[in-house]
Write a protein that holds these residues in place. Sequence first.
Motif, PDB file in Angstrom:
ATOM      1  N   LYS A  58       0.940  -1.190  -0.032  1.00  0.00           N
ATOM      2  CA  LYS A  58      -0.063   0.031   0.025  1.00  0.00           C
ATOM      3  C   LYS A  58       0.812   1.306   0.050  1.00  0.00           C
ATOM      4  O   LYS A  58       0.421   2.169  -0.298  1.00  0.00           O
ATOM      5  CB  LYS A  58      -0.846   0.047   1.351  1.00  0.00           C
ATOM      6  CG  LYS A  58      -2.080  -0.849   1.243  1.00  0.00           C
ATOM      7  CD  LYS A  58      -3.180  -0.565   0.297  1.00  0.00           C
ATOM      8  CE  LYS A  58      -3.974   0.647   1.087  1.00  0.00           C
ATOM      9  NZ  LYS A  58      -5.096   1.153   0.110  1.00  0.00           N
ATOM     10  N   GLY A  59       2.235   1.136   0.304  1.00  0.00           N
ATOM     11  CA  GLY A  59       2.851   2.311   0.376  1.00  0.00           C
ATOM     12  C   GLY A  59       2.974   3.205   1.744  1.00  0.00           C
ATOM     13  O   GLY A  59       3.162   4.307   1.689  1.00  0.00           O
ATOM     14  N   LEU A  60       2.578   2.486   2.761  1.00  0.00           N
ATOM     15  CA  LEU A  60       2.225   3.186   4.035  1.00  0.00           C
ATOM     16  C   LEU A  60       3.740   3.117   4.695  1.00  0.00           C
ATOM     17  O   LEU A  60       3.875   2.056   5.420  1.00  0.00           O
ATOM     18  CB  LEU A  60       1.241   2.654   4.858  1.00  0.00           C
ATOM     19  CG  LEU A  60      -0.152   2.670   3.878  1.00  0.00           C
ATOM     20  CD1 LEU A  60      -1.184   1.794   4.742  1.00  0.00           C
ATOM     21  CD2 LEU A  60      -0.546   4.023   3.576  1.00  0.00           C
ATOM     22  N   LEU A  61       4.693   4.124   4.861  1.00  0.00           N
ATOM     23  CA  LEU A  61       5.830   4.104   5.407  1.00  0.00           C
ATOM     24  C   LEU A  61       5.947   3.829   6.833  1.00  0.00           C
ATOM     25  O   LEU A  61       6.720   3.032   7.512  1.00  0.00           O
ATOM     26  CB  LEU A  61       6.655   5.330   4.755  1.00  0.00           C
ATOM     27  CG  LEU A  61       7.998   5.238   5.498  1.00  0.00           C
ATOM     28  CD1 LEU A  61       8.894   3.993   5.171  1.00  0.00           C
ATOM     29  CD2 LEU A  61       8.966   6.352   5.311  1.00  0.00           C
ATOM     30  N   LEU A  62       5.326   4.756   7.499  1.00  0.00           N
ATOM     31  CA  LEU A  62       5.414   4.637   8.873  1.00  0.00           C
ATOM     32  C   LEU A  62       4.732   3.511   9.610  1.00  0.00           C
ATOM     33  O   LEU A  62       5.596   2.873  10.532  1.00  0.00           O
ATOM     34  CB  LEU A  62       4.630   6.000   9.440  1.00  0.00           C
ATOM     35  CG  LEU A  62       5.305   7.259   9.302  1.00  0.00           C
ATOM     36  CD1 LEU A  62       4.740   8.549   9.950  1.00  0.00           C
ATOM     37  CD2 LEU A  62       6.785   7.237  10.142  1.00  0.00           C
ATOM     38  N   PRO A  63       3.381   3.045   9.223  1.00  0.00           N
ATOM     39  CA  PRO A  63       3.034   1.747   9.671  1.00  0.00           C
ATOM     40  C   PRO A  63       3.806   0.792   9.467  1.00  0.00           C
ATOM     41  O   PRO A  63       4.327  -0.382  10.285  1.00  0.00           O
ATOM     42  CB  PRO A  63       1.556   1.533   9.104  1.00  0.00           C
ATOM     43  CG  PRO A  63       1.186   3.160   8.805  1.00  0.00           C
ATOM     44  CD  PRO A  63       2.558   3.742   8.477  1.00  0.00           C
ATOM     45  N   CYS A  64       4.434   0.854   8.336  1.00  0.00           N
ATOM     46  CA  CYS A  64       5.375  -0.469   7.699  1.00  0.00           C
ATOM     47  C   CYS A  64       6.686  -0.507   9.000  1.00  0.00           C
ATOM     48  O   CYS A  64       7.012  -1.377   9.368  1.00  0.00           O
ATOM     49  CB  CYS A  64       5.889  -0.114   6.301  1.00  0.00           C
ATOM     50  SG  CYS A  64       6.154  -1.617   5.494  1.00  0.00           S
ATOM     51  N   LEU A  65       7.363   0.736   9.170  1.00  0.00           N
ATOM     52  CA  LEU A  65       8.458   0.803   9.872  1.00  0.00           C
ATOM     53  C   LEU A  65       8.045   0.360  11.335  1.00  0.00           C
ATOM     54  O   LEU A  65       8.680  -0.288  11.898  1.00  0.00           O
ATOM     55  CB  LEU A  65       8.877   2.190  10.015  1.00  0.00           C
ATOM     56  CG  LEU A  65       9.826   2.888   8.777  1.00  0.00           C
ATOM     57  CD1 LEU A  65       9.808   4.130   9.065  1.00  0.00           C
ATOM     58  CD2 LEU A  65      10.937   1.952   8.629  1.00  0.00           C
ATOM     59  N   LEU A  66       7.045   0.810  12.031  1.00  0.00           N
ATOM     60  CA  LEU A  66       6.526   0.367  13.276  1.00  0.00           C
ATOM     61  C   LEU A  66       6.105  -1.036  13.375  1.00  0.00           C
ATOM     62  O   LEU A  66       6.693  -1.646  14.353  1.00  0.00           O
ATOM     63  CB  LEU A  66       5.332   1.117  13.663  1.00  0.00           C
ATOM     64  CG  LEU A  66       5.496   2.705  13.927  1.00  0.00           C
ATOM     65  CD1 LEU A  66       4.223   3.504  14.291  1.00  0.00           C
ATOM     66  CD2 LEU A  66       6.354   2.835  15.011  1.00  0.00           C
ATOM     67  N   VAL A  67       5.503  -1.586  12.445  1.00  0.00           N
ATOM     68  CA  VAL A  67       5.299  -3.116  12.319  1.00  0.00           C
ATOM     69  C   VAL A  67       6.466  -3.954  12.402  1.00  0.00           C
ATOM     70  O   VAL A  67       6.592  -4.888  13.298  1.00  0.00           O
ATOM     71  CB  VAL A  67       4.182  -3.438  11.423  1.00  0.00           C
ATOM     72  CG1 VAL A  67       4.188  -5.112  11.318  1.00  0.00           C
ATOM     73  CG2 VAL A  67       2.907  -2.903  11.564  1.00  0.00           C
ATOM     74  N   LEU A  68       7.332  -3.465  11.433  1.00  0.00           N
ATOM     75  CA  LEU A  68       8.521  -4.305  11.365  1.00  0.00           C
ATOM     76  C   LEU A  68       9.342  -4.103  12.709  1.00  0.00           C
ATOM     77  O   LEU A  68      10.168  -5.112  12.912  1.00  0.00           O
ATOM     78  CB  LEU A  68       9.418  -3.765  10.134  1.00  0.00           C
ATOM     79  CG  LEU A  68      10.738  -4.464   9.842  1.00  0.00           C
ATOM     80  CD1 LEU A  68      10.434  -5.898   9.760  1.00  0.00           C
ATOM     81  CD2 LEU A  68      11.399  -3.730   8.585  1.00  0.00           C
ATOM     82  N   ALA A  69       9.564  -2.991  13.284  1.00  0.00           N
ATOM     83  CA  ALA A  69      10.425  -2.668  14.497  1.00  0.00           C
ATOM     84  C   ALA A  69       9.838  -3.663  15.662  1.00  0.00           C
ATOM     85  O   ALA A  69      10.547  -4.154  16.348  1.00  0.00           O
ATOM     86  CB  ALA A  69      10.236  -1.081  14.821  1.00  0.00           C
ATOM     87  N   PHE A  70       8.275  -3.585  15.575  1.00  0.00           N
ATOM     88  CA  PHE A  70       7.865  -4.276  16.877  1.00  0.00           C
ATOM     89  C   PHE A  70       8.222  -5.982  16.577  1.00  0.00           C
ATOM     90  O   PHE A  70       8.752  -6.655  17.626  1.00  0.00           O
ATOM     91  CB  PHE A  70       6.558  -3.962  16.732  1.00  0.00           C
ATOM     92  CG  PHE A  70       5.799  -4.427  18.151  1.00  0.00           C
ATOM     93  CD1 PHE A  70       5.385  -3.757  19.071  1.00  0.00           C
ATOM     94  CD2 PHE A  70       5.321  -5.904  18.265  1.00  0.00           C
ATOM     95  CE1 PHE A  70       4.857  -3.816  20.457  1.00  0.00           C
ATOM     96  CE2 PHE A  70       4.737  -6.290  19.534  1.00  0.00           C
ATOM     97  CZ  PHE A  70       4.589  -5.159  20.595  1.00  0.00           C
ATOM     98  N   GLU A  71       8.235  -6.377  15.324  1.00  0.00           N
ATOM     99  CA  GLU A  71       8.460  -7.631  15.218  1.00  0.00           C
ATOM    100  C   GLU A  71       9.832  -8.126  15.269  1.00  0.00           C
ATOM    101  O   GLU A  71      10.389  -8.863  15.603  1.00  0.00           O
ATOM    102  CB  GLU A  71       7.814  -8.131  13.614  1.00  0.00           C
ATOM    103  CG  GLU A  71       7.800  -9.684  13.674  1.00  0.00           C
ATOM    104  CD  GLU A  71       7.406 -10.606  14.481  1.00  0.00           C
ATOM    105  OE1 GLU A  71       7.651 -11.890  14.630  1.00  0.00           O
ATOM    106  OE2 GLU A  71       6.329 -10.192  15.093  1.00  0.00           O
ATOM    107  N   THR A  72      10.685  -7.375  14.987  1.00  0.00           N
ATOM    108  CA  THR A  72      12.326  -7.371  15.073  1.00  0.00           C
ATOM    109  C   THR A  72      12.508  -7.341  16.613  1.00  0.00           C
ATOM    110  O   THR A  72      13.520  -8.114  16.854  1.00  0.00           O
ATOM    111  CB  THR A  72      13.020  -6.047  14.353  1.00  0.00           C
ATOM    112  OG1 THR A  72      12.619  -6.077  13.009  1.00  0.00           O
ATOM    113  CG2 THR A  72      14.477  -6.290  14.389  1.00  0.00           C
ATOM    114  N   VAL A  73      11.989  -6.560  17.290  1.00  0.00           N
ATOM    115  CA  VAL A  73      12.282  -6.532  18.636  1.00  0.00           C
ATOM    116  C   VAL A  73      11.901  -7.852  19.439  1.00  0.00           C
ATOM    117  O   VAL A  73      12.638  -8.389  20.269  1.00  0.00           O
ATOM    118  CB  VAL A  73      11.913  -5.389  19.754  1.00  0.00           C
ATOM    119  CG1 VAL A  73      11.921  -5.586  21.021  1.00  0.00           C
ATOM    120  CG2 VAL A  73      12.403  -4.040  18.985  1.00  0.00           C
TER     121      VAL A  73
END
Length: 426
Positions: A178-193
């Motif tokens: 969808k091209g949603l940068l901030l949600p993409c970053l937050l979800v990836l950061a949460f799963e990475t941690v």
Amino acid sequence: MDAKFFKLLLLGGVVRFYFSRTPLAAMIGNRVEFATPLNSHKRMQEGIFLLQSGIDPYQGDLVHETPLILSALSGLFQKYPHLLPAFYIILDVFTAALLYLMSRRFVRQKQEQQTTEQKHYAKDTAELQFSDLDKYDIPELVIVAYLFNPLTVMNCIGMTSTVISNLFLASFLYCLVKGLLLPCLLVLAFETVRSFYPIVLIAPLLLVFSHNSIRRGLVITLLFIASCLGVAYANFLVLNSWNFLDGTLGFIFYFRDLQPNIGLFWYFFTEMFEHFRTMFLITFQLNATVLYLLPLSIKLRKEPLLLATVLVALMTVFRAYPSLGDVGFYLALLPLWKRCWKFMAHGFVVFTFFLVTLSMMGALWHLWIYAGSANANFYFGATLAFSTGQIFLITDLLFAHVKREFCLFKGQKIWIDGVEARIVLK
């Protein structure tokens, strides 16, 4: 979204609800193929109990879920335990819905790209191009592959936290398309941690959002690092302690629990001499993360979603504590590449690998642990063959993509001096 979409979601939920009421659910929750030290339902219960009792869950070596997840689910686990199966079913069905929406958007984008490139395609490539029917067929195949795959169904009824991981990964892929940068970053950061290995998905994220700008890519990378630090600090606020980092990311990296699973780590680290442990630990973790990242990112720079699919599959095979629920997730993404299936040459071999090895795992585990007539080599042999089958599948998909790209522009037939070339056995 049509009525068929909602019927599939409802049917998938009903299938899960039915099996969650059978003895199979309790059995799956105890199987090492599905429940690992990271995603076990029992360990999450223990962590929530310790957290509610005012005890640091990470002082021992039993709990490896993040404090935010433990805190968010504590009320449900403590007050409404009878609703837990329904909760996991809702999460899993929502994951399927996200994959469906993601695949619809993906097919639409591929058709738009195809419209601009079509004048360069060879004449005999109609069957390799996305058609109008793909707007309906591919999303339906994706949702069916997720909702009715026995691996994802059993993962759900076993109430492993892999259900939560699959939801985050599906959310990441949806936001990516969808091209949603901030949600993409937050979800990836949460799963990475939470689970360390999804950090490799920063590569497709950068390919989508950096737009070939090094400066923009650096800014996005810094935003991702800031997001990870923010998520880590939010976890710190729950306990007012940084112990969770060693109990989650440290536990994964140092591979402290040698409980057998479907991965490759446990057998090697059980058998090797201790003074070799550091070398093999670094080697295995590099293999599971950065080893394939750069070459795949270069080769698939025009196909970020395929890159994400391959990276998810590779980290499933090579991660420290994989489960069959992880496998079920990336298998549901394969219909996205339906137009490559024509060139996949090892379908029967892969299917046979999966069928035989999955059938043998239960029997060999019983012979090893309960009957005492086998040993660890038997069970590891089955899991090693299963991992080999997965590698065959991943490489087959990559080669099929390369062949399709070549044939789209060069044609499916080779002509020599105006005559179609043929291979003749003599």
